[in-house]
Design an enzyme around this catalytic site. Structure first.
Site, PDB file in Angstrom:
ATOM      1  CB  SER A 673      24.221   6.760 -29.715  1.00  0.00           C
ATOM      2  OG  SER A 673      25.203   5.787 -29.472  1.00  0.00           O
ATOM      3  CG  ASP A 746      31.586  10.040 -29.093  1.00  0.00           C
ATOM      4  OD1 ASP A 746      31.646   9.228 -28.153  1.00  0.00           O
ATOM      5  OD2 ASP A 746      30.639  10.083 -29.893  1.00  0.00           O
ATOM      6  CG  HIS A 780      28.212   9.021 -27.052  1.00  0.00           C
ATOM      7  ND1 HIS A 780      28.403   8.882 -28.409  1.00  0.00           N
ATOM      8  CD2 HIS A 780      27.088   8.304 -26.757  1.00  0.00           C
ATOM      9  CE1 HIS A 780      27.451   8.115 -28.910  1.00  0.00           C
ATOM     10  NE2 HIS A 780      26.651   7.756 -27.932  1.00  0.00           N
TER      11      HIS A 780
END
Length: 810
Positions: A673, A746, A780
């Site tokens: 991330s 995601d 994610h």
């Protein structure tokens, strides 16, 4: 889902490690080396839950990683939610479910299993009854969510209804205050068949703004058309039902989309928030219009408290809130009193006003006028109710990191004194969280020392220059005297997990080599007893060296990282290849940025975000490497983001090279991330690394123009910052080998898969060494065993080729 992603599901982008191919090819899921496989397949760590009386403890075991088949059920994106239409639930990165449930009698240490449970149960939404003798819970199946309860005296579990729960939004289930029944949200049994999409459009989809500023951050899974609105009504609408322990049911009110369903402490009223039209295609469901009402348990409306409009036009900034009344809740220490807050600056943090917030309360049956309690200078953060004489109010201001906690009299509304005021970044000064008790209605109130006025208890992580040392203190709020009842002692990390002021502290103990277990500590006389004996899930990591490092950045900030060295390694064996894993964090104070994080005595916990697996492959691993980004005074942290991440990385590399454990020419950096974003920037602007691993990142900040992470300014307010922080703009400079992975579904704000696709194309177009792996049906965070194993296979191959076996020609 976008049609493109449906097609790409057939492939995983792969440039073979044995050649220079740049195209796509069919590639089945691969497995990493055996040492990593064994750690991925290790049993999940048990979790515990105590009843309010401290007599029973649940021992809960989460399932291992699900299969790719299990996570490949259809997902519908509706108003920011990931809806599983097969069983009316939401899908999360971590399921929050358990496969086994054991009940321990804390006094005798005897353990029993509930009989009557299905062999393949997936237990969730666990709630203790007020008397602590029963639990309510859900069982998640492929086609529905069942309502169950367990009697802990007979040790029998029973399914209470043939109807399925709606576990998408709201409060799935809760006990009544007398423990005789469970209030739950069920699928509307008369909703009929799923709406059928009309393949012939009836007209265009139009959005319009008439001169009103309406900035919004970047969101996934928003509504897109009228059909999505129909699906939202169909799947999110619930019917409230009271279900007694014999399985008899009573419907309450009509089906609605419930944001909130809360029983009053006396059990006579319901505080409801129901979503209303018009729906939005720009923001998720938490910003949709909703009505706040109070009803009785027959569903008859007692009072409409507020009708909150659509909030598409919130001001920018982390301190922005909705206009008008908000955050309606029950006062926990009163039979049926609602409180709420109203911004005096119309929710705009840029407006200068004397008072930011005003607090109100109103007693049922809501006759006459509401009562104004008091006003606050900062943004309201929360109440912790106590009794008629004492309660706690907390306020904060995100921009300056200011936080304030005050003691007040809820009867008179008088603020008695400020008991804590500090920077939220100053973890060393954090007094901890107030210990609360359940008064039988699941509305937590302050746990007072018996008969001693404003004497309460707090538990905290105990951040200090020696690392985290969790504590339990008794705090006299009148004279500020603090007595430490418990504090973690080296060589252990010990953390209070339950305390009800009945003379016993329950805590978890772990160390570098010992996995967490639960202990009890009798206060007078001091006597300790071990309650659990959980097995070490990672025997192959025994003997691995673990050390909390402290080292300086060139401007004097003290940084820290956790170093792992392979079992049996000695410095005379020579320097090792290194994997650094980090995640940048913003600070407004140099002093706070330099505070020690973590503990040298924690047991290693492995998850898909962890890099520690590679210590079994002969690497020195540096996990949770400090990556502070500081902007003091009028300066913002991101004004010097690139320089600061380089300074952080240089400080760590220089330190471990000087230690003699790291080979400067064989160091990789990685992150997930925002850590992936950091990785790409480090490769674009420095030559410190041999390779990089960037998972599920965002690389072009013009695609998140109304703010990202801790950045509150918009692209138009700080275009230079957005440009310099976008590694996409410097793709021609990225020549260090970069491995990117991304979940194709995601859902995280800003990290659309297109971020990785575009950066891959840009680097490839400029002749860089890059590989992109897209993972079908992953969010994610990656959930399935197959995806996780394949990701680690990719990472291991990349590290072996470009780091461990690197030649200087590369």
């Amino acid at each position: 889902m976008n049609t493109y992603y449906k097609i790409v599901n057939l492939f995983m982008l792969a440039g073979l490690y044995t050649g220079d191919l740049h195209a796509q090819e069919n590639l089945s899921y691969r497995l990493p080396p055996k040492s990593i496989q064994e750690l991925v397949d290790a049993p999940a760590a048990p979790q515990t839950m105590f009843n309010e009386q401290g007599t029973k403890m649940l021992i809960l075991t989460p399932p291992n990683y699900p299969t790719i088949e299990e996570i490949s059920q259809p997902i519908i994106g509706l108003a920011g939610l990931r809806v599983n239409p097969s069983n009316s639930s939401t899908e999360a990165e971590v399921s929050g479910l358990y496969k086994t449930l054991i009940v321990q009698d804390v006094l005798t240490k005897s353990e029993q299993k509930l009989s009557g449970l299905p062999s393949d149960c997936r237990i969730g939404n666990i709630q203790w009854s007020p008397d602590g003798k029963k639990i309510a819970f859900s069982n998640k199946k492929r086609d529905g969510i069942e309502l169950w309860y367990g009697d802990l005296e007979s040790m029998q579990a029973k399914k209470l209804s043939d109807g399925y729960l709606n576990d998408i939004i709201g409060t799935t289930l809760q006990w009544t205050s007398d423990g005789s029944a469970i209030l739950a949200q069920f699928i509307n049994d008369s909703r009929g068949a799923v709406p059928v999409k009309n393949l012939v459009p009836t007209g265009p989809v139009i959005q319009e703004n008439l001169g009103v500023k309406a900035p919004a951050r970047t969101y996934q899974y928003l509504l897109e058309n009228a059909y999505d609105e129909q699906l939202m009504d169909y799947y999110l609408s619930s019917q409230l039902q009271l279900v007694n322990l014999q399985g008899q049911t009573k419907k309450i009110g009509k089906p609605s989309i419930y944001r909130k369903v809360n029983l009053s402490p006396n059990g006579k009223y319901l505080l409801l928030e129901t979503v209303q039209r018009p729906y939005s295609y720009l923001v998720p469901i938490q910003y949709f219009p909703f009505h706040t009402t109070v009803t009785d348990l027959d569903g008859q409306e007692i009072k409409t408290l507020n009708q909150t409009p659509l909030a598409e036009n919130l001001p920018t900034g982390f301190d922005a809130v909705m206009k008008g009344p908000r955050q309606y809740e029950w006062r926990g220490d009163a039979p049926a009193t609602v409180y709420w807050v109203e911004a005096q600056d119309e929710g705009d943090p840029n407006r200068e006003v004397k008072d930011r917030e005003t607090l109100f309360s109103w007693d049922a049956p809501f006759e006459g006028s509401p009562r104004q309690l008091f006003s606050l200078n900062l943004r309201f953060s929360g109440f912790t109710w106590g009794n008629e004489s004492y309660a706690i109010v907390q306020e904060r201001w995100r921009k300056t990191r200011q936080t304030k906690t005050s003691l007040f009299n809820p009867t008179t509304g008088k603020l008695i004194k400020v008991i804590d005021e500090r920077s939220s970044e100053d973890t060393y000064a954090d007094p901890g969280d107030f210990v609360t008790k359940d008064n039988g209605s699941h509305h937590g109130t302050l746990l007072f020392d018996k008969g001693k006025g404003a004497v309460v208890f707090t538990v905290g992580i105990g951040a200090s220059p020696e690392g985290d040392r969790p504590f339990l203190i008794r705090w006299n709020l009148s004279n500020n005297r603090k007595d430490t009842l418990f504090k973690s002692k080296a060589p252990y990390f010990e953390e209070p997990v339950f305390f009800n002021n009945e003379g016993v502290i329950y805590f978890s103990r772990e160390s570098n080599e010992e996995n967490p277990n639960i202990f009890s500590l009798t206060i007078k006389p001091r006597k300790e007893q071990q309650l659990t004996s959980f097995d070490n899930p990672y025997p192959s990591l025994q003997g691995v060296h673990k050390e909390l490092l402290a080292y300086p950045r060139k401007d004097g900030i003290k940084l820290s990282a956790t170093l792992y060295l392979p079992k049996g390694y000695k410095k005379e064996d020579g320097p090792l290849p290194v994997l650094i894993w980090a995640y940048p964090r913003e600070y407004k104070s140099l002093a706070a940025a330099g505070q020690v994080k973590g503990s040298p005595y924690r047991f290693t916990r492995l998850a898909f975000r962890s890099p520690v697996f590679w210590v079994t492959r002969g690497y020195a691993v540096l996990d949770q490497a400090d990556m502070p980004i500081v902007g003091e005074g009028d300066k913002e942290p991101n004004d010097t983001f690139i320089q600061q991440i380089e300074d952080n990385a240089t400080a760590l590399i220089d330190y471990v090279v000087k230690m003699g454990v790291a080979d400067r020419n064989r160091i990789a950096v990685g992150g997930h991330s925002y850590g992936a974003f950091m990785t790409a920037n480090l490769l674009a602007h420095t030559d410190l690394f041999a390779a990089g691993i960037a998972r599920s990142g965002a690389y072009n900040r013009t695609l998140t123009p109304f703010g990202f992470q801790g950045e509150a300014r918009t692209f138009w307010e700080a275009p230079d910052v957005y440009g310099k922080m976008s590694p996409f703009n410097y793709a021609d400079k990225i020549k260090t080998p970069l491995l990117m992975t991304h979940g194709m579904n995601d859902e995280n704000s800003g990290t659309f898969p297109i971020q990785s696709e575009r950066l891959y194309s840009a680097i490839k177009g400029h002749g860089g060494t890059v590989r992109l792996v897209l993972l079908p049906n992953e969010f994610h965070g990656y959930r399935s065993r197959e995806s996780l194993m394949h990701t680690f296979y990719e990472q291991d191959a990349w590290l072996e080729k470009y780091v461990k076996n690197r030649t200087l020609k590369q």
